[in-house]
Design a protein around this motif. Sequence first.
Motif, mmCIF file in Angstrom:
data_model
loop_
_atom_site.group_PDB
_atom_site.id
_atom_site.type_symbol
_atom_site.label_atom_id
_atom_site.label_comp_id
_atom_site.label_asym_id
_atom_site.label_seq_id
_atom_site.Cartn_x
_atom_site.Cartn_y
_atom_site.Cartn_z
ATOM 1 N N LYS A 104 0.827 -1.203 0.000
ATOM 2 C CA LYS A 104 0.000 0.000 0.000
ATOM 3 C C LYS A 104 0.863 1.256 0.000
ATOM 4 N N GLU A 105 1.978 1.251 0.753
ATOM 5 C CA GLU A 105 2.874 2.406 0.787
ATOM 6 C C GLU A 105 3.521 2.636 -0.580
ATOM 7 N N ILE A 106 3.925 1.567 -1.241
ATOM 8 C CA ILE A 106 4.528 1.687 -2.573
ATOM 9 C C ILE A 106 3.504 2.234 -3.559
ATOM 10 N N GLN A 107 2.272 1.734 -3.505
ATOM 11 C CA GLN A 107 1.213 2.205 -4.396
ATOM 12 C C GLN A 107 0.934 3.686 -4.160
ATOM 13 N N LYS A 108 0.914 4.104 -2.897
ATOM 14 C CA LYS A 108 0.684 5.512 -2.561
ATOM 15 C C LYS A 108 1.811 6.380 -3.119
ATOM 16 N N PHE A 109 3.070 5.927 -2.979
ATOM 17 C CA PHE A 109 4.213 6.672 -3.512
ATOM 18 C C PHE A 109 4.105 6.810 -5.029
ATOM 19 N N GLN A 110 3.769 5.719 -5.704
ATOM 20 C CA GLN A 110 3.671 5.752 -7.162
ATOM 21 C C GLN A 110 2.559 6.685 -7.631
ATOM 22 N N VAL A 150 17.188 10.407 -20.900
ATOM 23 C CA VAL A 150 15.886 10.206 -20.260
ATOM 24 C C VAL A 150 15.324 8.878 -20.749
ATOM 25 N N ILE A 151 14.866 8.053 -19.817
ATOM 26 C CA ILE A 151 14.245 6.778 -20.182
ATOM 27 C C ILE A 151 12.777 6.803 -19.771
ATOM 28 N N VAL A 152 11.976 6.020 -20.463
ATOM 29 C CA VAL A 152 10.565 5.902 -20.151
ATOM 30 C C VAL A 152 10.364 4.572 -19.431
ATOM 31 N N VAL A 153 9.745 4.638 -18.262
ATOM 32 C CA VAL A 153 9.558 3.452 -17.426
ATOM 33 C C VAL A 153 8.094 3.358 -17.037
ATOM 34 N N ASP A 154 7.578 2.139 -16.976
ATOM 35 C CA ASP A 154 6.217 1.930 -16.493
ATOM 36 C C ASP A 154 6.136 2.390 -15.034
ATOM 37 N N LYS A 155 5.060 3.057 -14.702
ATOM 38 C CA LYS A 155 4.907 3.655 -13.374
ATOM 39 C C LYS A 155 4.967 2.617 -12.252
ATOM 40 N N SER A 156 4.526 1.399 -12.521
ATOM 41 C CA SER A 156 4.521 0.371 -11.478
ATOM 42 C C SER A 156 5.920 -0.178 -11.183
ATOM 43 N N TYR A 157 6.926 0.188 -11.996
ATOM 44 C CA TYR A 157 8.292 -0.261 -11.768
ATOM 45 C C TYR A 157 9.180 0.846 -11.221
ATOM 46 N N VAL A 158 8.569 1.872 -10.645
ATOM 47 C CA VAL A 158 9.318 2.982 -10.061
ATOM 48 C C VAL A 158 9.115 2.941 -8.554
ATOM 49 N N PHE A 159 10.233 2.961 -7.800
ATOM 50 C CA PHE A 159 10.189 2.866 -6.353
ATOM 51 C C PHE A 159 10.952 4.023 -5.727
ATOM 52 N N LYS A 160 10.724 4.246 -4.455
ATOM 53 C CA LYS A 160 11.361 5.332 -3.725
ATOM 54 C C LYS A 160 12.860 5.078 -3.590
ATOM 55 N N ASP A 161 13.657 6.124 -3.839
ATOM 56 C CA ASP A 161 15.114 6.031 -3.702
ATOM 57 C C ASP A 161 15.471 6.264 -2.242
ATOM 58 N N MET A 162 15.737 5.191 -1.519
ATOM 59 C CA MET A 162 16.028 5.303 -0.097
ATOM 60 C C MET A 162 17.436 5.844 0.162
ATOM 61 N N ALA A 163 18.311 5.780 -0.829
ATOM 62 C CA ALA A 163 19.680 6.253 -0.647
ATOM 63 C C ALA A 163 19.731 7.783 -0.558
ATOM 64 N N ASN A 183 0.383 5.731 -18.185
ATOM 65 C CA ASN A 183 0.886 5.129 -16.949
ATOM 66 C C ASN A 183 2.400 4.921 -17.002
ATOM 67 N N THR A 184 3.103 5.928 -17.537
ATOM 68 C CA THR A 184 4.561 5.872 -17.640
ATOM 69 C C THR A 184 5.193 7.067 -16.950
ATOM 70 N N VAL A 185 6.488 6.941 -16.693
ATOM 71 C CA VAL A 185 7.264 7.994 -16.051
ATOM 72 C C VAL A 185 8.539 8.197 -16.864
ATOM 73 N N ASP A 186 8.870 9.455 -17.165
ATOM 74 C CA ASP A 186 10.147 9.767 -17.797
ATOM 75 C C ASP A 186 11.158 9.997 -16.687
ATOM 76 N N VAL A 187 12.229 9.209 -16.682
ATOM 77 C CA VAL A 187 13.236 9.276 -15.629
ATOM 78 C C VAL A 187 14.557 9.729 -16.237
ATOM 79 N N LYS A 188 15.120 10.801 -15.678
ATOM 80 C CA LYS A 188 16.408 11.307 -16.128
ATOM 81 C C LYS A 188 17.486 10.571 -15.342
ATOM 82 N N ILE A 189 18.357 9.835 -16.065
ATOM 83 C CA ILE A 189 19.377 9.036 -15.390
ATOM 84 C C ILE A 189 20.776 9.619 -15.551
ATOM 85 N N ALA A 190 20.951 10.524 -16.504
ATOM 86 C CA ALA A 190 22.224 11.212 -16.715
ATOM 87 C C ALA A 190 21.926 12.483 -17.505
#
Length: 106
Positions: free
Chosen positions: A43-49, A87-100, A76-83
């Motif tokens: 539920k916490e992961i779903q709320k974050f997404q 920019v890569i396109v990722v499905d929203k359900s495969y994006v998690f909180k960066d704990m680092a 239902n996608t997210v554009d993620v800047k990695i460098a």
Amino acid sequence: MTNLFLAADGQPQGGGMMMILMMVAIFAIMYFFMIRPQQKRQKEIQKFQNQLTEGTSVVTGGGIYGTVKSVDLAKNTVDVKIAKDVVIVVDKSYVFKDMANTPLQK
């Protein structure tokens, strides 16, 4: 021969009730220590997404760290800047909180 059959019938009754109680206890322990915490985490992961915004540090399901550039709710996608300029396109359900990159909670 009849003595053997009579001796077999003299087994104590009530062993089945104790077995049922043990099975119920084992299921209750599994529920409270394994199933319930996993449901809470899910539920916490779903709320974050659902609350993703630009600039959020994330980790993809494949282990790629980046920052959210934009969220497309229709696809239902997210554009993620990695460098820089990458920019890569990722499905929203495969994006998690960066704990680092999150501060430790006190």
